[in-house]
Design an enzyme around this catalytic site. Structure first.
Site, PDB file in Angstrom:
ATOM      1  N   SER A   1      58.039  61.065  11.497  1.00  0.00           N
ATOM      2  CA  SER A   1      58.721  61.254  10.221  1.00  0.00           C
ATOM      3  C   SER A   1      59.496  59.999   9.832  1.00  0.00           C
ATOM      4  O   SER A   1      59.727  59.115  10.634  1.00  0.00           O
ATOM      5  CB  SER A   1      59.665  62.445  10.317  1.00  0.00           C
ATOM      6  OG  SER A   1      60.972  62.000  10.567  1.00  0.00           O
ATOM      7  N   LYS A   2      59.881  59.985   8.565  1.00  0.00           N
ATOM      8  CA  LYS A   2      60.665  58.852   8.094  1.00  0.00           C
ATOM      9  C   LYS A   2      62.139  59.230   8.074  1.00  0.00           C
ATOM     10  O   LYS A   2      62.983  58.418   7.760  1.00  0.00           O
ATOM     11  CB  LYS A   2      60.216  58.470   6.677  1.00  0.00           C
ATOM     12  CG  LYS A   2      58.823  57.884   6.614  1.00  0.00           C
ATOM     13  CD  LYS A   2      58.797  56.721   5.628  1.00  0.00           C
ATOM     14  CE  LYS A   2      57.428  56.136   5.426  1.00  0.00           C
ATOM     15  NZ  LYS A   2      56.885  55.487   6.604  1.00  0.00           N
TER      16      LYS A   2
END
Ligand code: GLU
Length: 487
Positions: free
Chosen positions: A259-260
């Protein structure tokens, strides 16, 4: 040939764990080959800039001892300065450098001015998507003649410059992935100069890597789709191609792309959560690269020696957090007592110079995975625990037996000599001898002893607690337990 590598982060906030991954691979490779490691700041996307991001990047890399030979660094006054002969190393300070290359491409017919408005481009994209075509610029402005282009520029009309992707195929070699071949039909006429006068990433990265004499571009797989555009630009500009190596993406355990979200992937947050930099170097530095099948723990020096670009995996590397936890504990175990105290200093509200705190840390580092778990772990040593007296009773015994055993333990502790009490092993050996000599059961003795010392159902062993607390504090706790059972 001197090997020259770089990382080229965009200062958009926190440092992503993927940036540490590529930084480490670049660093191992460069140091192994006696090369030069460059940091270049790619800040051409003005909308995504975050104040303080460069400082944060440099400070984060410093935590891991990743030092660049060229590019920005923080000087002794805490101010960002630059070193190296190929500067400036920040793209926004290089705008004049890119312009002649744009001109060259336009003159060669390899690039053209484009005046299309955002609305037109949006409509075109929607229409292409509606018929399931990959969105691509339709080259409307490529057909404009020079006079019209000049008139529109002179009239101040907003414009960009696009590269004109030639027909044919683009082929290049990736040191990890082998030969990459792509039909140029699939490549869009990428904007290379934006309407604000800034180059796009694609042009700037090519010009800078060339001018900075980068020999090896080691970067994340997410940039692989951009590489053919870069190869085309290298050819158009007459630059010699560097070597490319696209390292695998980092994946969640369910194989989805990492994920970011900052909380999951910011390097600084891993440090704040109490992972030791050396453990993170070992863990991140072996994601997608396994130096040896029967060993897990590698120091930075070992990794620098063993790193081999040709042995980096092609497929995504899963971040196994349990493995990181395990590794971090292994690294905590390797610390000297002074190093442990130092590492724990910012994680515990206790005097890490004091002997009782140090002993508690030594015991509990075997039981926690991260430094941020230490406070809760050492509390029972430092604060006299409150607990229900029924907890003192071993499941196969009763309260009278617990009291009887604690009386015996009291005498046993009292009688221990100084040399014994200084060693967990000796305390344990003596305790077992005491149990045998008196024909007692382990559970009946060791359970109430451990609960009286720790105040917890689950804790380190009674021997460790006794060692950490010392005779005086241990006897006080035994007395308190006996007192509670007397009521
Ligand atoms: N500026 C790009 C980034 O943010 C650099 C990509 C590259 O290494 O070419 O990661």
């Amino acid at each position: 040939m001197q090997i020259r590598t770089r990382i080229a982060p965009s200062p958009t906030g926190f440092v992503h764990i993927g940036t540490l991954h590529t930084a480490l691979f670049n660093y191992f490779f460069t140091r192994q080959n006696g090369g030069k490691f460059v940091i270049r700041i790619e800040d051409t996307d003005r909308e995504r800039l975050v104040e303080g991001a460069v400082e944060n990047l440099l400070e984060s890399l410093a935590v891991f001892g990743i030092e660049n030979d060229e590019g920005p660094f923080i000087d002794s006054n805490g101010v960002i300065d630059e070193k190296g002969d190929f500067g400036p190393y920040t793209q926004s300070a290089r705008l004049d450098i890119y312009k002649p290359y744009v001109q060259q491409l336009v003159l060669q017919g390899d690039a053209y001015y484009c005046f299309c408005t955002r609305e037109r481009l949006d409509e075109m994209r929607k229409a292409q998507q509606a018929i399931k075509q990959t969105p691509k610029y339709d080259r409307a402005c490529c057909k404009l003649d020079n006079a019209e282009v000049k008139a529109r520029i002179d009239a101040g009309e907003a414009h960009v410059v696009r590269m004109k992707v030639p027909e044919g195929e683009t082929t290049f070699t990736d040191l990890i992935r082998g030969t990459i071949k792509i039909n140029n039909k699939e490549i869009d006429d990428q904007v290379i100069l934006k309407s604000d006068g800034f180059p796009t990433y694609h042009l700037a990265v090519v010009v800078d890597d060339f001018l900075m004499q980068i020999t090896h571009i080691i970067r994340g797989e997410e940039w692989l789709p951009s590489a053919p555009k870069h190869v085309i630009l290298y050819k158009m500009l007459g630059f010699e191609l560097p070597k490319f190596a696209h390292v695998p993406l980092l994946l969640n355990p369910d194989k989805t792309k990492l994920s970011k979200r900052q909380g999951d992937v910011a390097v600084e947050d891993y440090v704040k959560r109490g992972y030791l930099p050396d453990a993170l170097i070992n863990f991140v530095g072996t994601l997608g690269f396994n130096p040896s099948a029967d060993k897990e723990i590698f120091t930075r020096t070992e990794l620098t020696k063993l790193f081999d670009l040709s042995k980096v995996n092609k497929s995504g590397a899963v971040m196994n957090m349990e493995k990181l936890d395990w590794m971090n504990r292994e690294y905590m175990r390797l610390l000297s007592i002074d190093e442990l105290a130092e590492a724990a200093r910012s994680f515990v509200q206790a005097d890490v110079e004091s002997e009782p705190v140090r002993r508690a840390l030594v015991v509990e580092r075997e039981r926690v995975h991260r430094l941020d778990e230490l406070q809760e772990a050492i509390d029972p040593y430092l604060i006299e625990p409150a607990y229900d007296p029924s907890m003192l009773v071993w499941k196969k015994a009763d309260s009278a037996d617990a009291k009887l055993q604690l009386d015996g333990i009291r005498g046993f502790i009292q009688a221990l000599d100084d040399a014994t009490i200084e060693s967990v092993e000796k305390i344990e050996a003596e305790a077992r001898a005491y149990i045998d000599a008196n024909e007692l059961q382990n559970g009946n003795v060791l359970w109430p002893m451990r609960v009286a010392l720790s105040g917890h159902e689950k804790s380190a062993s009674p021997f460790e607690f006794l060692w950490a607390l010392g005779k005086g504090a241990a006897l006080q706790r035994i007395d308190k337990a006996i007192g509670m059972l007397n009521k």
